[in-house]
Design an enzyme around this catalytic site. Sequence first.
Site, PDB file in Angstrom:
ATOM      1  N   ILE A 146       0.841  -1.205   0.000  1.00 21.95           N
ATOM      2  CA  ILE A 146       0.000   0.000   0.000  1.00 21.95           C
ATOM      3  C   ILE A 146       0.876   1.255   0.000  1.00 21.95           C
ATOM      4  O   ILE A 146       0.565   2.251  -0.656  1.00 21.95           O
ATOM      5  CB  ILE A 146      -0.961  -0.011   1.209  1.00 21.95           C
ATOM      6  CG1 ILE A 146      -1.905  -1.223   1.127  1.00 21.95           C
ATOM      7  CG2 ILE A 146      -1.761   1.290   1.291  1.00 21.95           C
ATOM      8  CD1 ILE A 146      -2.818  -1.413   2.333  1.00 21.95           C
ATOM      9  N   ASN A 182      11.759  -0.240   6.886  1.00 19.87           N
ATOM     10  CA  ASN A 182      12.870  -1.070   7.387  1.00 19.87           C
ATOM     11  C   ASN A 182      13.055  -2.324   6.534  1.00 19.87           C
ATOM     12  O   ASN A 182      13.918  -3.158   6.826  1.00 19.87           O
ATOM     13  CB  ASN A 182      12.653  -1.458   8.855  1.00 19.87           C
ATOM     14  CG  ASN A 182      11.404  -2.303   9.055  1.00 19.87           C
ATOM     15  OD1 ASN A 182      10.705  -2.611   8.098  1.00 19.87           O
ATOM     16  ND2 ASN A 182      11.128  -2.674  10.297  1.00 19.87           N
ATOM     17  N   ALA A 242       3.942  -1.394   9.671  1.00 19.80           N
ATOM     18  CA  ALA A 242       3.233  -2.226  10.645  1.00 19.80           C
ATOM     19  C   ALA A 242       3.708  -3.669  10.575  1.00 19.80           C
ATOM     20  O   ALA A 242       4.342  -4.085   9.602  1.00 19.80           O
ATOM     21  CB  ALA A 242       1.733  -2.187  10.367  1.00 19.80           C
ATOM     22  N   TYR A 290      -3.300  -8.350  16.810  1.00 13.63           N
ATOM     23  CA  TYR A 290      -3.194  -7.384  15.712  1.00 13.63           C
ATOM     24  C   TYR A 290      -4.349  -6.377  15.767  1.00 13.63           C
ATOM     25  O   TYR A 290      -4.134  -5.159  15.774  1.00 13.63           O
ATOM     26  CB  TYR A 290      -3.211  -8.162  14.392  1.00 13.63           C
ATOM     27  CG  TYR A 290      -3.303  -7.311  13.146  1.00 13.63           C
ATOM     28  CD1 TYR A 290      -2.160  -6.789  12.558  1.00 13.63           C
ATOM     29  CD2 TYR A 290      -4.534  -7.050  12.545  1.00 13.63           C
ATOM     30  CE1 TYR A 290      -2.243  -6.016  11.415  1.00 13.63           C
ATOM     31  CE2 TYR A 290      -4.624  -6.283  11.400  1.00 13.63           C
ATOM     32  CZ  TYR A 290      -3.478  -5.765  10.836  1.00 13.63           C
ATOM     33  OH  TYR A 290      -3.573  -5.001   9.708  1.00 13.63           O
TER      34      TYR A 290
HETATM   35  C1  UD2 Z   1      -8.193 -10.223   6.195  1.00  6.33           C
HETATM   36  C2  UD2 Z   1      -6.813  -9.617   6.364  1.00  6.33           C
HETATM   37  C3  UD2 Z   1      -6.279  -9.878   7.730  1.00  6.33           C
HETATM   38  C4  UD2 Z   1      -7.264  -9.457   8.810  1.00  6.33           C
HETATM   39  C5  UD2 Z   1      -8.610 -10.132   8.537  1.00  6.33           C
HETATM   40  C6  UD2 Z   1      -9.648  -9.648   9.525  1.00  6.33           C
HETATM   41  C7  UD2 Z   1      -5.678  -9.648   4.203  1.00  6.33           C
HETATM   42  C8  UD2 Z   1      -4.630 -10.302   3.369  1.00  6.33           C
HETATM   43  N1  UD2 Z   1      -5.887 -10.214   5.412  1.00  6.33           N
HETATM   44  O1  UD2 Z   1      -8.089 -11.617   6.242  1.00  6.33           O
HETATM   45  O2  UD2 Z   1      -5.084  -9.149   7.893  1.00  6.33           O
HETATM   46  O3  UD2 Z   1      -7.410  -8.060   8.786  1.00  6.33           O
HETATM   47  O4  UD2 Z   1      -9.070  -9.811   7.222  1.00  6.33           O
HETATM   48  O5  UD2 Z   1     -10.837 -10.313   9.314  1.00  6.33           O
HETATM   49  O6  UD2 Z   1      -6.270  -8.646   3.825  1.00  6.33           O
HETATM   50  N2  UD2 Z   1      -8.364 -18.265   1.070  1.00  6.33           N
HETATM   51  C9  UD2 Z   1      -8.461 -19.360   0.226  1.00  6.33           C
HETATM   52  N3  UD2 Z   1      -7.330 -19.821  -0.391  1.00  6.33           N
HETATM   53  C10 UD2 Z   1      -6.106 -19.237  -0.203  1.00  6.33           C
HETATM   54  C11 UD2 Z   1      -6.009 -18.124   0.666  1.00  6.33           C
HETATM   55  C12 UD2 Z   1      -7.160 -17.662   1.285  1.00  6.33           C
HETATM   56  O7  UD2 Z   1      -9.543 -19.919   0.029  1.00  6.33           O
HETATM   57  O8  UD2 Z   1      -5.127 -19.707  -0.794  1.00  6.33           O
HETATM   58  C13 UD2 Z   1      -9.601 -17.759   1.697  1.00  6.33           C
HETATM   59  C14 UD2 Z   1      -9.511 -17.552   3.185  1.00  6.33           C
HETATM   60  O9  UD2 Z   1      -9.765 -18.714   3.896  1.00  6.33           O
HETATM   61  C15 UD2 Z   1     -10.597 -16.481   3.386  1.00  6.33           C
HETATM   62  C16 UD2 Z   1     -10.527 -15.659   2.099  1.00  6.33           C
HETATM   63  O10 UD2 Z   1      -9.858 -16.472   1.156  1.00  6.33           O
HETATM   64  O11 UD2 Z   1     -11.861 -17.076   3.484  1.00  6.33           O
HETATM   65  C17 UD2 Z   1      -9.773 -14.360   2.254  1.00  6.33           C
HETATM   66  O12 UD2 Z   1      -8.535 -14.654   2.864  1.00  6.33           O
HETATM   67  P1  UD2 Z   1      -7.383 -13.547   3.067  1.00  6.33           P
HETATM   68  O13 UD2 Z   1      -6.285 -14.222   3.825  1.00  6.33           O
HETATM   69  O14 UD2 Z   1      -7.056 -12.897   1.782  1.00  6.33           O
HETATM   70  O15 UD2 Z   1      -8.068 -12.415   3.930  1.00  6.33           O
HETATM   71  P2  UD2 Z   1      -8.965 -12.467   5.277  1.00  6.33           P
HETATM   72  O16 UD2 Z   1     -10.244 -11.791   4.921  1.00  6.33           O
HETATM   73  O17 UD2 Z   1      -9.043 -13.836   5.835  1.00  6.33           O
END
Ligand code: UD2
Length: 313
Positions: free
Chosen positions: A14, A34, A82, A148
């Site tokens: 970002i 960093n 962060a 976090y």
């Molecule tokens: C997001 C944020 C995290 C935290 C969280 C709070 C990101 C990258 N992560 O997590 O930091 O703020 O929200 O709720 O923005 N998935 C798959 N296959 C993969 C990887 C992921 O199916 O190979 C699924 C995962 O299980 C989830 C969805 O995709 O249902 C989104 O996953 P993510 O890790 O991109 O983001 P999220 O929303 O879990």
Amino acid sequence: MMSTYLVTGAAGFIGSHSVEWLLGQGQRVVGVDNLRTGHLENLADARSSPRFEWVLADAGDEAAMRVLFEQHRFAGVLHLAALVSVPESFRDPALNSRLNLVAVDNLARLCLEFDCKRFVFASSAAVYGTAAALPNRESASPQPQSPYAAAKLAAEVMLLGYAASYGLEAVCLRYFNVYGPRQDPTSPYSGVLSIFTDRCQRGLPVTVYGDGEQTRDFVSVRDVARANGKSLLDTGVVVGRYNVCTGRAVSLNQVLAIYRELFPGVPPTTYAEARIGDIRHSLGDPQLLQDMLRFEAVILFAQGLRELALANR
Ligand code: UD2
């Protein structure tokens, strides 16, 4: 008017887009990173600008940051540096506290000392937790479910307290699922779209955790960079916390349909057990930021995904 802005986490996903947006507006930028999770390559374009100064430093190093405040007269700080991984915050809560809370406080106090009014802070939709009603509104009572999220929320509260006490113009931006070029796909907890794109580009199958009907509010990093930049430059900001989101929910199965069009040859998707603690639906209400900043996310998901998928091929 040309002013100088401090951007921490400048070499991140970002951060680098935000730096480019500010430079595109004719501003001067001092970018600090960093390189713990950022990559200097992300700043290749920015570093060719005479209005950009690159500083290798930890944003949590108060002495190093003080030197920068002594050298420049910052019109505002965009604090993106962060610890970015939720799982890592569970493994190392002390590091999480140092990077995601103490560093924010240090920088904010430097702003007060050096009369830098504007402080834009990278918060997260994670502060809402699982219990809040959808779409998430800023008025909801936050329920952090991770170290976090707790640190992000605590930092918001500190900044709003400094706003009330000393007039700091604190703008806390709660990002939803940000996607786009330069998001690092190498960790299993990387953004799902960076992982899917990387695998499809290499002709490998993707894995969906769960049934694929989970939804997210995916917002393009280009829109996020503009929200960050406008929050720094706008003369009429109102202190507070704001969602940065589209207000539209997209399921992983919808995402996969787009990938199948873009990468017809990719092997079939694997479906695996849902992740522990995974949120079923995440969706933000974009209204408050729209009212405050006249900001709207304009990049349509299908268009943003195409741009991401077809880049670097
Ligand atoms: C997001 C944020 C995290 C935290 C969280 C709070 C990101 C990258 N992560 O997590 O930091 O703020 O929200 O709720 O923005 N998935 C798959 N296959 C993969 C990887 C992921 O199916 O190979 C699924 C995962 O299980 C989830 C969805 O995709 O249902 C989104 O996953 P993510 O890790 O991109 O983001 P999220 O929303 O879990």
